[in-house]
Design a protein around this motif. Structure first.
Motif, short mmCIF file in Angstrom:
data_model
loop_
_atom_site.label_atom_id
_atom_site.label_comp_id
_atom_site.label_asym_id
_atom_site.label_seq_id
_atom_site.Cartn_x
_atom_site.Cartn_y
_atom_site.Cartn_z
N VAL A 91 27.78 36.87 30.06
CA VAL A 91 28.52 37.63 31.07
C VAL A 91 28.49 36.86 32.40
N ARG A 92 27.33 36.30 32.72
CA ARG A 92 27.20 35.54 33.97
C ARG A 92 28.14 34.33 33.97
N ASP A 93 28.19 33.62 32.84
CA ASP A 93 29.08 32.45 32.74
C ASP A 93 30.54 32.85 32.89
N LEU A 94 30.89 33.99 32.27
CA LEU A 94 32.29 34.44 32.33
C LEU A 94 32.66 34.89 33.73
N ILE A 95 31.71 35.54 34.42
CA ILE A 95 31.98 35.98 35.80
C ILE A 95 32.28 34.75 36.67
N ARG A 96 31.57 33.68 36.39
CA ARG A 96 31.82 32.43 37.12
C ARG A 96 33.20 31.88 36.74
N LEU A 97 33.49 31.91 35.44
CA LEU A 97 34.76 31.36 34.95
C LEU A 97 35.96 32.08 35.58
N VAL A 98 35.85 33.40 35.77
CA VAL A 98 36.99 34.14 36.33
C VAL A 98 36.84 34.35 37.85
N HIS A 99 35.92 33.61 38.44
CA HIS A 99 35.72 33.61 39.91
C HIS A 99 35.43 35.01 40.46
N LEU A 100 34.45 35.68 39.88
CA LEU A 100 34.09 37.00 40.40
C LEU A 100 32.61 37.08 40.79
N GLU A 101 32.02 35.92 41.13
CA GLU A 101 30.63 35.94 41.57
C GLU A 101 30.51 36.84 42.80
N GLY A 102 29.47 37.65 42.82
CA GLY A 102 29.26 38.57 43.96
C GLY A 102 29.81 39.96 43.70
N PHE A 103 30.63 40.09 42.63
CA PHE A 103 31.23 41.40 42.34
C PHE A 103 30.66 42.03 41.06
N GLU A 104 29.53 41.49 40.59
CA GLU A 104 28.95 41.95 39.33
C GLU A 104 28.72 43.46 39.31
N LYS A 105 28.30 44.00 40.46
CA LYS A 105 27.92 45.44 40.50
C LYS A 105 29.06 46.31 41.02
N SER A 106 30.23 45.72 41.25
CA SER A 106 31.36 46.51 41.77
C SER A 106 31.99 47.33 40.64
N PHE A 107 32.61 48.45 41.03
CA PHE A 107 33.32 49.29 40.07
C PHE A 107 34.82 48.97 40.14
N PRO A 108 35.57 49.25 39.09
CA PRO A 108 37.00 48.92 39.07
C PRO A 108 37.75 49.40 40.31
N ARG A 109 37.41 50.59 40.84
CA ARG A 109 38.14 51.12 42.01
C ARG A 109 37.93 50.25 43.25
N GLN A 110 36.89 49.42 43.23
CA GLN A 110 36.60 48.56 44.39
C GLN A 110 37.25 47.18 44.25
N LEU A 111 38.02 46.98 43.18
CA LEU A 111 38.63 45.66 42.92
C LEU A 111 40.13 45.68 43.17
N SER A 112 40.68 44.52 43.50
CA SER A 112 42.15 44.40 43.56
C SER A 112 42.68 44.31 42.13
#
Ligand SMILES: Nc1ncnc2c1ncn2[C@@H]1O[C@H](COP(=O)(O)OP(=O)(O)OP(=O)(O)O)[C@@H](O)[C@H]1O
Length: 255
Positions: A115-136
């Motif tokens: 999951v950590r590698d994929l978060i890096r791959l899709v450029h979402l580092e720092g948003f691991e604990k965010s909920f969908p409503r907090q995302l664009s």
């Protein structure tokens, strides 16, 4: 070693039956998609693009013909066939990392690392604990892509995944997708209405015609990435795709 054959479609026909009436939607579709290939599918509304993707995904098993991934006939959905819809379909009660892991436990160190590698791959580092409503919209769609990739699908199927995004985010998402494809070499099929998107992403553009849906032509795009939309070679392929679509529509209105 036997060559792997990720996707072979041969003589695919699909008819919807509704009481007394029936509608032939796909007619004699033949297509071979090589492992690691990225193809886009474009065609007029209602020509059966989504139906074709659903058959490949195993979401619609009522068809005739051969549809095989790695020599296995497809008759049900599975994690080996990732599917991305126009809307992200994330679980609102789960965080970004929870959504990517979905039914796998984040307590498992292997899952956590992936999951950590994929978060890096899709450029979402720092948003691991965010909920969908907090995302664009673009961020949420990147989570959906990461979720599909966690299962190492043999093919990633995308049905107008960026259609709901603004033009700037859309162009950015195309870059992100190409980045993912170049790093992972996942076989990808993306349905779009956007000619630029079809040409900027694909190694081959599959042009479908309607009533019933069939493959009208396949246009190879032999332009290295990153592709410049203003380059002559890009504009030439774009013109070719447009000409094929127009030829089909003309044929259709004359019938
Ligand atoms: N479950 C269904 N039952 C009956 N007809 C259906 C069903 N799903 C799709 N169709 C019909 O099949 C045809 C192809 O639909 P499909 O959604 O695959 O087209 P499409 O090319 O993806 O269209 P669009 O570009 O507008 O999304 C349409 O005429 C549609 O009305």
């Amino acid at each position: 070693m036997v060559d792997s054959e990720p996707l072979v479609i041969h003589g695919l026909n699909k008819t919807f039956h509704n009481g007394q009436t029936s509608l032939k939607v796909l007619s004699n579709i033949n297509l071979r998609v090589e492992q690691g290939e990225l193809i886009t599918v474009i065609g007029p509304s209602g020509c059966g693009k989504s139906t074709l993707l659903k058959v490949i995904a195993g979401l619609d098993a009522e068809y005739d013909g051969v549809v095989k991934i790695d020599r296995e006939q497809i008759h049900q959905p599975g994690v080996d066939k990732g599917f991305i819809f126009q809307e992200h379909r994330l679980f609102p009660w789960l965080t970004v990392e929870g959504n990517i892991a979905a039914d796998l436990s984040l307590k498992n160190p292997e899952v956590r690392a992936k999951v950590r590698d994929l978060i890096r791959l899709v450029h979402l580092e720092g948003f691991e604990k965010s909920f969908p409503r907090q995302l664009s919209g673009g961020m949420a769609q990147r989570v959906a892509i990461a979720r599909a990739l966690l299962r190492d699908p043999k093919v990633l199927l995308m049905d107008e995944p960026f259609a709901a995004l603004d033009a700037f985010t859309r162009a950015h998402m195309q870059d992100v997708l190409l980045d993912i494809w170049e790093q992972n070499k996942t076989t990808m099929i993306l349905v779009t209405h956007d000619i630029d998107e079809a040409v900027v992403l694909a190694q081959r553009v599959v042009i479908m015609s309607a009533k019933p849906g069939t493959i009208h032509s396949v246009v190879p795009v032999d332009i290295p990435h990153p592709r410049k939309r203003s380059s002559n070679e890009f504009l030439e392929v774009r013109r070719n795709v447009l000409a094929q679509l127009e030829a089909h529509m003309l044929q259709h209105t004359e019938q």
